[in-house]
Design a protein around this motif. Structure first.
Motif, PDB file in Angstrom:
ATOM      1  N   SER A 131     -64.823  49.200 -17.382  1.00  0.00           N
ATOM      2  CA  SER A 131     -64.025  50.021 -16.473  1.00  0.00           C
ATOM      3  C   SER A 131     -62.614  49.467 -16.314  1.00  0.00           C
ATOM      4  CB  SER A 131     -64.711  50.106 -15.107  1.00  0.00           C
ATOM      5  OG  SER A 131     -65.895  50.871 -15.209  1.00  0.00           O
ATOM      6  N   VAL A 132     -62.476  48.158 -16.302  1.00  0.00           N
ATOM      7  CA  VAL A 132     -61.148  47.540 -16.202  1.00  0.00           C
ATOM      8  C   VAL A 132     -60.296  47.962 -17.401  1.00  0.00           C
ATOM      9  CG1 VAL A 132     -59.892  45.354 -16.269  1.00  0.00           C
ATOM     10  CG2 VAL A 132     -61.891  45.602 -14.787  1.00  0.00           C
ATOM     11  N   ASN A 133     -60.868  47.932 -18.586  1.00  0.00           N
ATOM     12  CA  ASN A 133     -60.153  48.335 -19.798  1.00  0.00           C
ATOM     13  C   ASN A 133     -59.779  49.817 -19.753  1.00  0.00           C
ATOM     14  OD1 ASN A 133     -59.404  48.159 -22.791  1.00  0.00           O
ATOM     15  ND2 ASN A 133     -61.065  49.655 -22.854  1.00  0.00           N
ATOM     16  N   ALA A 134     -60.732  50.652 -19.342  1.00  0.00           N
ATOM     17  CA  ALA A 134     -60.476  52.090 -19.294  1.00  0.00           C
ATOM     18  C   ALA A 134     -59.321  52.410 -18.343  1.00  0.00           C
ATOM     19  CB  ALA A 134     -61.745  52.833 -18.873  1.00  0.00           C
ATOM     20  N   HIS A 135     -59.324  51.794 -17.181  1.00  0.00           N
ATOM     21  CA  HIS A 135     -58.259  52.073 -16.212  1.00  0.00           C
ATOM     22  C   HIS A 135     -56.918  51.496 -16.664  1.00  0.00           C
ATOM     23  CE1 HIS A 135     -60.072  54.069 -12.668  1.00  0.00           C
ATOM     24  NE2 HIS A 135     -61.198  53.636 -13.224  1.00  0.00           N
ATOM     25  N   ALA A 136     -56.936  50.366 -17.318  1.00  0.00           N
ATOM     26  CA  ALA A 136     -55.686  49.798 -17.831  1.00  0.00           C
ATOM     27  C   ALA A 136     -55.060  50.741 -18.853  1.00  0.00           C
ATOM     28  CB  ALA A 136     -55.946  48.430 -18.460  1.00  0.00           C
ATOM     29  N   ASN A 137     -55.893  51.334 -19.701  1.00  0.00           N
ATOM     30  CA  ASN A 137     -55.387  52.275 -20.702  1.00  0.00           C
ATOM     31  C   ASN A 137     -55.032  53.619 -20.081  1.00  0.00           C
ATOM     32  OD1 ASN A 137     -55.745  50.365 -22.700  1.00  0.00           O
ATOM     33  ND2 ASN A 137     -57.769  51.095 -23.276  1.00  0.00           N
ATOM     34  N   GLY A 138     -55.847  54.067 -19.131  1.00  0.00           N
ATOM     35  CA  GLY A 138     -55.568  55.339 -18.477  1.00  0.00           C
ATOM     36  C   GLY A 138     -54.248  55.335 -17.721  1.00  0.00           C
ATOM     37  N   ALA A 139     -53.839  54.170 -17.272  1.00  0.00           N
ATOM     38  CA  ALA A 139     -52.566  54.061 -16.551  1.00  0.00           C
ATOM     39  C   ALA A 139     -51.383  54.479 -17.417  1.00  0.00           C
ATOM     40  CB  ALA A 139     -52.373  52.628 -16.052  1.00  0.00           C
ATOM     41  N   ALA A 140     -51.563  54.402 -18.744  1.00  0.00           N
ATOM     42  CA  ALA A 140     -50.490  54.768 -19.680  1.00  0.00           C
ATOM     43  C   ALA A 140     -50.605  56.212 -20.171  1.00  0.00           C
ATOM     44  CB  ALA A 140     -50.499  53.817 -20.877  1.00  0.00           C
ATOM     45  N   ASN A 141     -51.641  56.930 -19.698  1.00  0.00           N
ATOM     46  CA  ASN A 141     -51.893  58.296 -20.162  1.00  0.00           C
ATOM     47  C   ASN A 141     -51.489  59.291 -19.078  1.00  0.00           C
ATOM     48  OD1 ASN A 141     -52.840  60.708 -21.172  1.00  0.00           O
ATOM     49  ND2 ASN A 141     -55.009  60.154 -21.084  1.00  0.00           N
ATOM     50  N   PRO A 142     -50.414  60.042 -19.266  1.00  0.00           N
ATOM     51  CA  PRO A 142     -49.957  60.975 -18.229  1.00  0.00           C
ATOM     52  C   PRO A 142     -50.941  62.102 -17.948  1.00  0.00           C
ATOM     53  CG  PRO A 142     -48.734  61.305 -20.272  1.00  0.00           C
ATOM     54  CD  PRO A 142     -49.524  60.053 -20.454  1.00  0.00           C
ATOM     55  N   ARG A 143     -51.909  62.321 -18.837  1.00  0.00           N
ATOM     56  CA  ARG A 143     -52.893  63.380 -18.631  1.00  0.00           C
ATOM     57  C   ARG A 143     -54.168  62.881 -17.962  1.00  0.00           C
ATOM     58  NH1 ARG A 143     -51.246  67.987 -20.705  1.00  0.00           N
ATOM     59  NH2 ARG A 143     -49.772  68.057 -22.452  1.00  0.00           N
ATOM     60  N   ALA A 144     -54.252  61.595 -17.697  1.00  0.00           N
ATOM     61  CA  ALA A 144     -55.481  61.020 -17.144  1.00  0.00           C
ATOM     62  C   ALA A 144     -55.676  61.410 -15.684  1.00  0.00           C
ATOM     63  CB  ALA A 144     -55.454  59.500 -17.274  1.00  0.00           C
ATOM     64  N   TYR A 169     -57.248  59.513 -13.434  1.00  0.00           N
ATOM     65  CA  TYR A 169     -56.978  58.322 -12.625  1.00  0.00           C
ATOM     66  C   TYR A 169     -56.103  57.361 -13.411  1.00  0.00           C
ATOM     67  CZ  TYR A 169     -60.500  59.973  -9.373  1.00  0.00           C
ATOM     68  OH  TYR A 169     -61.193  60.728  -8.466  1.00  0.00           O
ATOM     69  N   ARG A 170     -54.924  57.053 -12.861  1.00  0.00           N
ATOM     70  CA  ARG A 170     -53.981  56.176 -13.541  1.00  0.00           C
ATOM     71  C   ARG A 170     -53.804  54.854 -12.801  1.00  0.00           C
ATOM     72  NH1 ARG A 170     -48.651  59.026 -15.283  1.00  0.00           N
ATOM     73  NH2 ARG A 170     -48.691  57.227 -16.692  1.00  0.00           N
ATOM     74  N   ASN A 171     -54.747  54.578 -11.913  1.00  0.00           N
ATOM     75  CA  ASN A 171     -54.706  53.312 -11.170  1.00  0.00           C
ATOM     76  C   ASN A 171     -55.427  52.222 -11.947  1.00  0.00           C
ATOM     77  OD1 ASN A 171     -57.118  54.931 -10.567  1.00  0.00           O
ATOM     78  ND2 ASN A 171     -57.741  53.164  -9.337  1.00  0.00           N
ATOM     79  N   LYS A 172     -54.929  51.013 -11.883  1.00  0.00           N
ATOM     80  CA  LYS A 172     -55.601  49.895 -12.518  1.00  0.00           C
ATOM     81  C   LYS A 172     -56.736  49.404 -11.623  1.00  0.00           C
ATOM     82  CE  LYS A 172     -51.737  48.475 -15.393  1.00  0.00           C
ATOM     83  NZ  LYS A 172     -50.860  47.369 -15.857  1.00  0.00           N
ATOM     84  N   LEU A 173     -57.725  48.779 -12.231  1.00  0.00           N
ATOM     85  CA  LEU A 173     -58.930  48.371 -11.521  1.00  0.00           C
ATOM     86  C   LEU A 173     -59.150  46.878 -11.687  1.00  0.00           C
ATOM     87  CD1 LEU A 173     -61.527  49.374 -10.001  1.00  0.00           C
ATOM     88  CD2 LEU A 173     -62.598  49.547 -12.260  1.00  0.00           C
ATOM     89  N   ARG A 174     -59.426  46.191 -10.588  1.00  0.00           N
ATOM     90  CA  ARG A 174     -59.720  44.764 -10.635  1.00  0.00           C
ATOM     91  C   ARG A 174     -61.216  44.537 -10.789  1.00  0.00           C
ATOM     92  NH1 ARG A 174     -56.688  45.210  -6.032  1.00  0.00           N
ATOM     93  NH2 ARG A 174     -58.509  44.603  -4.774  1.00  0.00           N
ATOM     94  N   PRO A 175     -61.615  43.492 -11.496  1.00  0.00           N
ATOM     95  CA  PRO A 175     -63.048  43.216 -11.669  1.00  0.00           C
ATOM     96  C   PRO A 175     -63.800  43.123 -10.352  1.00  0.00           C
ATOM     97  CG  PRO A 175     -61.756  41.849 -13.150  1.00  0.00           C
ATOM     98  CD  PRO A 175     -60.782  42.531 -12.248  1.00  0.00           C
ATOM     99  N   GLU A 176     -63.196  42.531  -9.347  1.00  0.00           N
ATOM    100  CA  GLU A 176     -63.881  42.380  -8.068  1.00  0.00           C
ATOM    101  C   GLU A 176     -64.103  43.723  -7.375  1.00  0.00           C
ATOM    102  OE1 GLU A 176     -59.541  40.915  -7.491  1.00  0.00           O
ATOM    103  OE2 GLU A 176     -61.117  40.865  -9.029  1.00  0.00           O
ATOM    104  N   SER A 177     -63.220  44.686  -7.645  1.00  0.00           N
ATOM    105  CA  SER A 177     -63.404  46.029  -7.091  1.00  0.00           C
ATOM    106  C   SER A 177     -64.583  46.726  -7.752  1.00  0.00           C
ATOM    107  CB  SER A 177     -62.132  46.863  -7.266  1.00  0.00           C
ATOM    108  OG  SER A 177     -61.047  46.296  -6.569  1.00  0.00           O
ATOM    109  N   PHE A 178     -64.741  46.506  -9.046  1.00  0.00           N
ATOM    110  CA  PHE A 178     -65.876  47.072  -9.766  1.00  0.00           C
ATOM    111  C   PHE A 178     -67.181  46.573  -9.172  1.00  0.00           C
ATOM    112  CE2 PHE A 178     -69.150  46.646 -13.021  1.00  0.00           C
ATOM    113  CZ  PHE A 178     -69.192  47.925 -13.562  1.00  0.00           C
ATOM    114  N   ILE A 179     -67.246  45.293  -8.895  1.00  0.00           N
ATOM    115  CA  ILE A 179     -68.476  44.671  -8.409  1.00  0.00           C
ATOM    116  C   ILE A 179     -68.826  45.138  -7.001  1.00  0.00           C
ATOM    117  CG2 ILE A 179     -69.581  42.453  -7.869  1.00  0.00           C
ATOM    118  CD1 ILE A 179     -67.618  41.209  -9.936  1.00  0.00           C
ATOM    119  N   SER A 180     -67.819  45.396  -6.174  1.00  0.00           N
ATOM    120  CA  SER A 180     -68.062  45.733  -4.773  1.00  0.00           C
ATOM    121  C   SER A 180     -68.088  47.228  -4.500  1.00  0.00           C
ATOM    122  CB  SER A 180     -66.991  45.084  -3.891  1.00  0.00           C
ATOM    123  OG  SER A 180     -65.694  45.572  -4.229  1.00  0.00           O
ATOM    124  N   ALA A 181     -67.989  48.054  -5.520  1.00  0.00           N
ATOM    125  CA  ALA A 181     -67.924  49.505  -5.330  1.00  0.00           C
ATOM    126  C   ALA A 181     -69.227  50.063  -4.758  1.00  0.00           C
ATOM    127  CB  ALA A 181     -67.606  50.189  -6.663  1.00  0.00           C
TER     128      ALA A 181
END
Length: 385
Positions: free
Chosen positions: A167-180, A182-194
């Motif tokens: 998910s961290v990788n997907a969000h990092a790449n999505g941040a560069a995609n104007p059609r995405a 969600y273009r927010n970056k995601l921290r590993p700790e956010s993934f774990i606590s979701a």
């Protein structure tokens, strides 16, 4: 190797298109593909869709799309294979062009999901499962993914944190995609606590559904070379299936359809996993991303998660995936997802991916899954200078 090439690409943003009908969404992608190809003469139309009958009260999309796109009279039909509908629609177009009976085909994946809310959407998505033995007992796609993920974690001694890299990788790449979506970056700790949706699957572990449409125009490769400067050749196309219900599979932790589909694609193209420069895999849930990496030969059994941990799936890694955000950040427009994957891989090998570009990408793989992998469609694309 097929003798079919892509001459036009089109897509819309993936988001909540409240003010746009399903016919308009399809048309926006079609118009963009036609403009990209500088070609408007279409012999056949294949529409990838899963949920229009349930969520838009609209079946018979083939005729609807043909009429609204100004192509009334064209051969047109809908292809349904759950969330593999887009990839399956392209497969039908490839076969049609290869047969010689269709000269130029238009493929469009379109889905309107967000006009509904609450339990309606998960119930509709659950029709991708076995109605008599899974959905009837309240099973959902999230629940099925949770069963796979829990078993995988048990078998290989993993923790939830071991999957954060997807998910961290997907969000990092999505941040560069104007059609995405969600273009927010995601921290590993956010993934774990979701917040959990079906433990251990969480809100940051599964892809959000959205509205969208993507389209490609295909024709014989000999014609394509004279029509556009850089046609994208479809060097392999393969669709296979597995048992629909998880309990009917010989091995629940192996995506047999994904493996067979990928193997047949490699054989058609005369390639191996090592030849793939970029891959778009069906990361509707991170467990499917891990299992797909293994099934497609990019990682050994039980080791797919390691590619996310060590950065191998990043745009500069050994197996770049989700380069435009994948389903997780770009969004999952269900029946249109497979065509988004194709458009994105085509942009990569054509060198027109902008900020999402994988440097030196010349060979790309797109694998679209239906449900929990009961259907798998694999295409391999290349673009010569």
């Amino acid at each position: 190797m097929t003798n079919v090439s892509i001459i036009g690409l089109g897509q819309t943003d993936v988001r909540e298109h409240w003010d746009t009908s399903i016919r308009h969404l399809a048309w926006y992608a079609i118009e963009a593909a036609m403009d990209d190809a500088h070609h408007h003469e279409i012999d056949a139309i294949y529409v990838g869709n899963m949920l229009a009958g349930q969520l838009s009260n609209q079946n018979h999309l083939g005729a609807l799309v043909a009429d609204f796109a100004g192509l009334r009279g064209s051969e047109a039909l809908t292809v349904e294979a759950a969330d593999a509908s887009g990839g399956a629609a392209l497969r039908q177009a490839v076969l049609a062009v290869q047969s010689g009976l269709v000269e130029t085909a238009l493929v469009v994946g379109v889905e309107k999901v967000t006009d509904e809310s609450g339990a309606v959407i998960p119930a509709a998505l659950a029709t991708a499962l076995d109605a008599d033995y899974e959905a009837i007992h309240g099973q959902t796609l999230s629940g099925a993914a949770a069963l796979l993920m829990r078993r995988y974690m048990h078998e290989y001694g993993l923790e939830l944190a071991d999957f954060a890299g997807f998910s961290v990788n997907a969000h990092a790449n999505g941040a560069a995609n104007p059609r995405a979506m969600y273009r927010n970056k995601l921290r590993p700790e956010s993934f774990i606590s979701a917040t959990m949706t079906a433990a251990p699957v969480s809100l940051f572990d599964e892809a959000p559904t959205g509205d969208g449409a993507a389209a490609v125009i295909v024709t014989a490769s000999e014609r394509a070379a004279d029509m556009v400067a850089r046609p994208v050749r479809i060097v392999a196309s393969a669709l296979t299936t597995d048992a629909l219900a998880l309990h009917d599979r010989r091995d629940t932790l192996w995506l047999a359809a994904a493996e067979t589909s990928a193997r047949r694609a490699y054989e058609q193209a005369g390639l191996t996993p090592a030849d793939i420069d970029v891959a778009e895999l069906h990361d509707s849930f991170t467990i499917l991303a891990a299992l797909s990496l293994e099934a497609c030969g990019f990682a050994a059994r039980g080791r797919g998660w390691e590619l996310a941990r060590d950065g191998s799936i990043g745009r500069g890694g050994r197996v770049p995936i989700s380069t435009f955000g994948g389903l997780k950040a770009r969004g999952n427009p269900v029946g249109a997802t497979g065509l988004y994957q194709i458009v994105e891989v085509a942009q990569q090998v054509r060198g027109t991916a902008g900020d999402c570009q994988v440097v030196g990408a010349r060979v790309g793989l797109a694998q679209n899954l239906g449900g929990m992998g009961a259907t798998a469609v694999t295409h391999i694309l290349t673009c010569e200078e």
